[in-house]
Design an enzyme around this catalytic site. Structure first.
Site, PDB file in Angstrom:
ATOM      1  N   TYR A 152       4.380   8.950   2.139  1.00  0.00           N
ATOM      2  CA  TYR A 152       4.450   7.495   2.269  1.00  0.00           C
ATOM      3  C   TYR A 152       3.695   7.034   3.505  1.00  0.00           C
ATOM      4  CZ  TYR A 152       6.518   2.855   1.604  1.00  0.00           C
ATOM      5  OH  TYR A 152       6.707   1.514   1.374  1.00  0.00           O
ATOM      6  N   LYS A 156       0.467   4.495   3.552  1.00  0.00           N
ATOM      7  CA  LYS A 156       0.520   3.189   4.211  1.00  0.00           C
ATOM      8  C   LYS A 156      -0.424   3.113   5.409  1.00  0.00           C
ATOM      9  CE  LYS A 156       3.286   1.387   1.246  1.00  0.00           C
ATOM     10  NZ  LYS A 156       2.791   0.363   0.299  1.00  0.00           N
TER      11      LYS A 156
END
Length: 247
Positions: A152, A156
């Site tokens: 993640y 991001k």
């Protein structure tokens, strides 16, 4: 939903990818409530039907897979597009050495590749607008690291980087590109995480304001960035993180 002119998005077309639930749903609702012609995209028809019932004059439902070439082509063929919220995303939590290829590929495909492809498709109809704005959904994890969130965080951080590059490249067409970077928000996707008391304590201890974000908090920032109120803002991020990244 107070503070914005209720005609903020009148005569503007705004597409929200991942509009069925959570943050995406709140963004679609807020854009519709402020007069926008909202194209709400999700895979679950029932979610979009419920949204359309709330705002029958403002919602156009696309029941589509946002990773599909069919979807990209449909976006590109729009006559005009003033705003885009790239909200579709997923997470695969776990220790780095245990992450299988399918998790790596899934996160990269949806969080990075698909965001890029949707934005790429949106350029043509956005050029036909008098001005336009893209909001990429990022995260506080696009600025920091966290255990068991390598995938993640990777995705991001990539979103933050590509947003800056897009902002610089598309500025000549008066297309602004920014991110909104939330902390943990209670949504259908995150709710199971907070059943773990240790994890819940960790999160609350990391947020100086001592509370989770609400979907409306995120939608407010997206609404601002999509609007003319942010006409000189591009290539940056609004961190809706309660102070997490300030530590």
């Amino acid at each position: 939903m107070t503070g914005f002119n209720r005609e903020l998005f009148v005569n503007r077309t705004i597409l929200v990818a991942g509009a069925g639930k959570g943050i995406g749903l709140a963004c679609a609702q807020m854009a519709a409530a402020h007069g926008g012609n909202v194209i709400a995209v999700a895979r679950t028809k029932a979610d979009l039907d419920a949204l359309a019932k709330q705002y029958p004059d403002n919602i156009t439902s696309w029941v589509m897979d946002v990773t599909s070439e069919e979807f990209f082509a449909r976006v590109k063929s729009l006559p005009v597009l003033h705003g885009l919220v790239n909200n579709a995303g997923l997470n695969r939590i776990g220790p780095m050495e245990e992450q299988p290829n399918e998790n790596i590929d899934a996160v990269i495909d949806l969080n990075i590749r698909t965001l890029y492809k949707i934005s790429q498709a949106a350029i043509a109809p956005m050029k036909r607008a008098d001005c336009a704005a893209i909001v990429n959904m990022s995260s506080q994890m696009g600025f920091v690291g966290s255990p068991n969130r390598t995938l993640y965080c990777m995705s991001k951080h990539a979103v933050e980087g590509v947003t800056k590059a897009m902002a610089v490249e598309l500025a000549e067409h008066d297309i602004r590109v920014n991110t909104v970077a939330p902390t943990f928000v209670l949504t259908p996707m995150t709710k199971p995480m907070f059943e773990d008391e240790d994890f819940k304590k960790f999160v609350y201890d990391m947020i100086p304001l001592g509370r989770l974000g609400k979907v409306e908090d995120i939608a407010n920032s997206c609404t601002f960035l999509l609007s003319d109120l942010a006409s000189m803002i591009t290539g940056t991020s609004i961190k809706v993180d309660g102070g997490w990244t300030a530590r």
